[in-house]
Design an enzyme around this catalytic site. Sequence first.
Site, PDB file in Angstrom:
ATOM      1  N   ASN A   1      -3.742   5.970  -1.262  1.00  0.00           N
ATOM      2  CA  ASN A   1      -3.445   6.029   0.175  1.00  0.00           C
ATOM      3  C   ASN A   1      -2.743   7.308   0.603  1.00  0.00           C
ATOM      4  OD1 ASN A   1      -4.719   3.674   0.952  1.00  0.00           O
ATOM      5  ND2 ASN A   1      -2.997   2.430   0.237  1.00  0.00           N
TER       6      ASN A   1
ATOM      7  N   GLU B   1      -4.002   0.212  -8.874  1.00  0.00           N
ATOM      8  CA  GLU B   1      -2.920   1.168  -9.148  1.00  0.00           C
ATOM      9  C   GLU B   1      -1.722   0.369  -9.655  1.00  0.00           C
ATOM     10  OE1 GLU B   1      -2.772   4.947  -6.244  1.00  0.00           O
ATOM     11  OE2 GLU B   1      -2.721   3.050  -5.169  1.00  0.00           O
TER      12      GLU B   1
ATOM     13  N   HIS C   1      -1.347  -2.625  -7.092  1.00  0.00           N
ATOM     14  CA  HIS C   1      -2.027  -2.344  -5.826  1.00  0.00           C
ATOM     15  C   HIS C   1      -3.541  -2.462  -5.984  1.00  0.00           C
ATOM     16  CE1 HIS C   1      -3.154   0.760  -2.553  1.00  0.00           C
ATOM     17  NE2 HIS C   1      -3.033  -0.422  -2.015  1.00  0.00           N
TER      18      HIS C   1
ATOM     19  N   SER D   1       0.819  -1.210   0.000  1.00  0.00           N
ATOM     20  CA  SER D   1       0.000   0.000   0.000  1.00  0.00           C
ATOM     21  C   SER D   1       0.851   1.256   0.000  1.00  0.00           C
ATOM     22  CB  SER D   1      -0.858   0.027   1.266  1.00  0.00           C
ATOM     23  OG  SER D   1      -1.679  -1.089   1.324  1.00  0.00           O
TER      24      SER D   1
HETATM   25  P1  NAD Z   1      -3.398  -9.416   6.401  1.00  0.00           P
HETATM   26  O1  NAD Z   1      -2.827  -9.095   7.728  1.00  0.00           O
HETATM   27  O2  NAD Z   1      -4.866  -9.702   6.264  1.00  0.00           O
HETATM   28  O3  NAD Z   1      -2.635 -10.686   5.741  1.00  0.00           O
HETATM   29  C1  NAD Z   1      -1.252 -10.792   5.644  1.00  0.00           C
HETATM   30  C2  NAD Z   1      -0.917 -12.261   5.437  1.00  0.00           C
HETATM   31  O4  NAD Z   1       0.493 -12.360   5.159  1.00  0.00           O
HETATM   32  C3  NAD Z   1      -1.180 -13.131   6.679  1.00  0.00           C
HETATM   33  O5  NAD Z   1      -2.007 -14.244   6.323  1.00  0.00           O
HETATM   34  C4  NAD Z   1       0.222 -13.594   7.085  1.00  0.00           C
HETATM   35  O6  NAD Z   1       0.234 -14.913   7.637  1.00  0.00           O
HETATM   36  C5  NAD Z   1       0.942 -13.561   5.737  1.00  0.00           C
HETATM   37  N1  NAD Z   1       2.400 -13.548   5.862  1.00  0.00           N
HETATM   38  C6  NAD Z   1       3.178 -12.837   6.732  1.00  0.00           C
HETATM   39  N2  NAD Z   1       4.476 -13.126   6.530  1.00  0.00           N
HETATM   40  C7  NAD Z   1       4.527 -14.020   5.488  1.00  0.00           C
HETATM   41  C8  NAD Z   1       5.569 -14.711   4.822  1.00  0.00           C
HETATM   42  N3  NAD Z   1       6.848 -14.521   5.184  1.00  0.00           N
HETATM   43  N4  NAD Z   1       5.267 -15.570   3.814  1.00  0.00           N
HETATM   44  C9  NAD Z   1       3.974 -15.767   3.462  1.00  0.00           C
HETATM   45  N5  NAD Z   1       2.932 -15.155   4.061  1.00  0.00           N
HETATM   46  C10 NAD Z   1       3.201 -14.286   5.065  1.00  0.00           C
HETATM   47  O7  NAD Z   1      -2.974  -8.205   5.455  1.00  0.00           O
HETATM   48  P2  NAD Z   1      -3.747  -7.625   4.155  1.00  0.00           P
HETATM   49  O8  NAD Z   1      -4.719  -6.596   4.589  1.00  0.00           O
HETATM   50  O9  NAD Z   1      -4.177  -8.768   3.302  1.00  0.00           O
HETATM   51  O10 NAD Z   1      -2.550  -6.837   3.454  1.00  0.00           O
HETATM   52  C11 NAD Z   1      -1.579  -7.511   2.679  1.00  0.00           C
HETATM   53  C12 NAD Z   1      -0.856  -6.496   1.799  1.00  0.00           C
HETATM   54  O11 NAD Z   1      -1.820  -5.842   0.955  1.00  0.00           O
HETATM   55  C13 NAD Z   1      -0.129  -5.390   2.553  1.00  0.00           C
HETATM   56  O12 NAD Z   1       1.023  -5.032   1.850  1.00  0.00           O
HETATM   57  C14 NAD Z   1      -1.146  -4.261   2.540  1.00  0.00           C
HETATM   58  O13 NAD Z   1      -0.571  -2.989   2.681  1.00  0.00           O
HETATM   59  C15 NAD Z   1      -1.749  -4.443   1.166  1.00  0.00           C
HETATM   60  N6  NAD Z   1      -3.082  -3.868   0.996  1.00  0.00           N
HETATM   61  C16 NAD Z   1      -3.997  -3.894   2.008  1.00  0.00           C
HETATM   62  C17 NAD Z   1      -5.264  -3.339   1.831  1.00  0.00           C
HETATM   63  C18 NAD Z   1      -6.294  -3.377   2.925  1.00  0.00           C
HETATM   64  O14 NAD Z   1      -7.314  -2.671   2.832  1.00  0.00           O
HETATM   65  N7  NAD Z   1      -6.107  -4.161   3.967  1.00  0.00           N
HETATM   66  C19 NAD Z   1      -5.594  -2.756   0.599  1.00  0.00           C
HETATM   67  C20 NAD Z   1      -4.648  -2.761  -0.447  1.00  0.00           C
HETATM   68  C21 NAD Z   1      -3.389  -3.314  -0.225  1.00  0.00           C
END
Ligand code: NAD
Length: 309
Positions: A208, A170, A158, A137
Amino acid sequence: MNIDVKPANGMAPMITEPPDIRTVGIIGAGQMGNGIAHVCALAGLPVTIVDIKQDALSKALATMARNMERQVNRSIVSSDQRDEALALVNTSTDYGALSEADFVIEAATEKEDVKRLVFKALIPKLKSSCIVASNTSSISITRLGAATDRPEKFIGMHFMNPVPVMKLVEIIRGIATDEPTFQAVKNLAAKLGKISAVSEDFPAFIVNRILVPMINEAVYALYEGVGSVSAIDTSMKLGANHPMGPLELADFIGLDTCLSIMQVLYEGLSDSKYRPCPLLVKYVEAGWYGRKTGRGFYDYTQTPPRPTR
Ligand code: NAD
């Protein structure tokens, strides 16, 4: 068709077709990972999701099945399409399962050290032609790309949350990203039914850069006692016509993710206006990450969720 290299010596330019993406790997089975898998599988692409936690993988499969069922009930997809899509999804706790992928997108926790560890373990398992993307993000795509062996095949893709519903993707080129990689990812976004917007590689990109400081300001309004959780969310829903209040939205995104984005903005732009609100820091320290942990600015063990302040 792309003109990849400018003619330097009067010779004809080199023409490079963007590679076709036929198989997808996803790192991280959280809310974004399962959403990305959902749209890829519905577009007919075989998908393998890798997470370090087996229970995150099981939860992702259950979430995907539940969300597709909802789409069947709303006649957005047929039950045959759902069955075919779910049959295309595999899961693993081993990065080796991605050795044949044409494209891998990292959607692990929003922490640069976590993402670096992912790339260190992942890259040796991939074929050399595999394009690698990050769903980060906020973190610099150029810096993440430099942590791999293929910065020219590394890119930011993204997606927005919830992925099956939100139209935008994005696309962010790092300084070294080549044109075929950019075109291949743009084509993939279109295949998934998304509209892409190109952002330069600045902290938190476009959405963001604008959205999360607004959320941080809402947390400051709560912290300073300008209004309660309900007053702030009601004000922005009815007074600014936002579909969700900023605190409800923060819980939906994940307070840990919101804080990480503010930290990247604060450090990356060296401007005090991006200082994360101390109350946001406290909530994250308490493990109150929002919906995904059952508590944030609302308590999700209650129906309807009850404001916590
Ligand atoms: P989340 O906390 O729901 O999930 C993250 C996952 O990553 C978890 O299941 C965790 O076990 C896994 N993980 C951690 N370390 C790992 C590793 N070494 N190998 C494999 N898996 C691993 O997070 P999310 O909300 O899904 O966000 C994930 C990414 O997407 C982030 O970079 C976030 O910034 C981005 N993002 C989030 C949103 C949102 O609204 N939450 C929107 C767009 C982008």
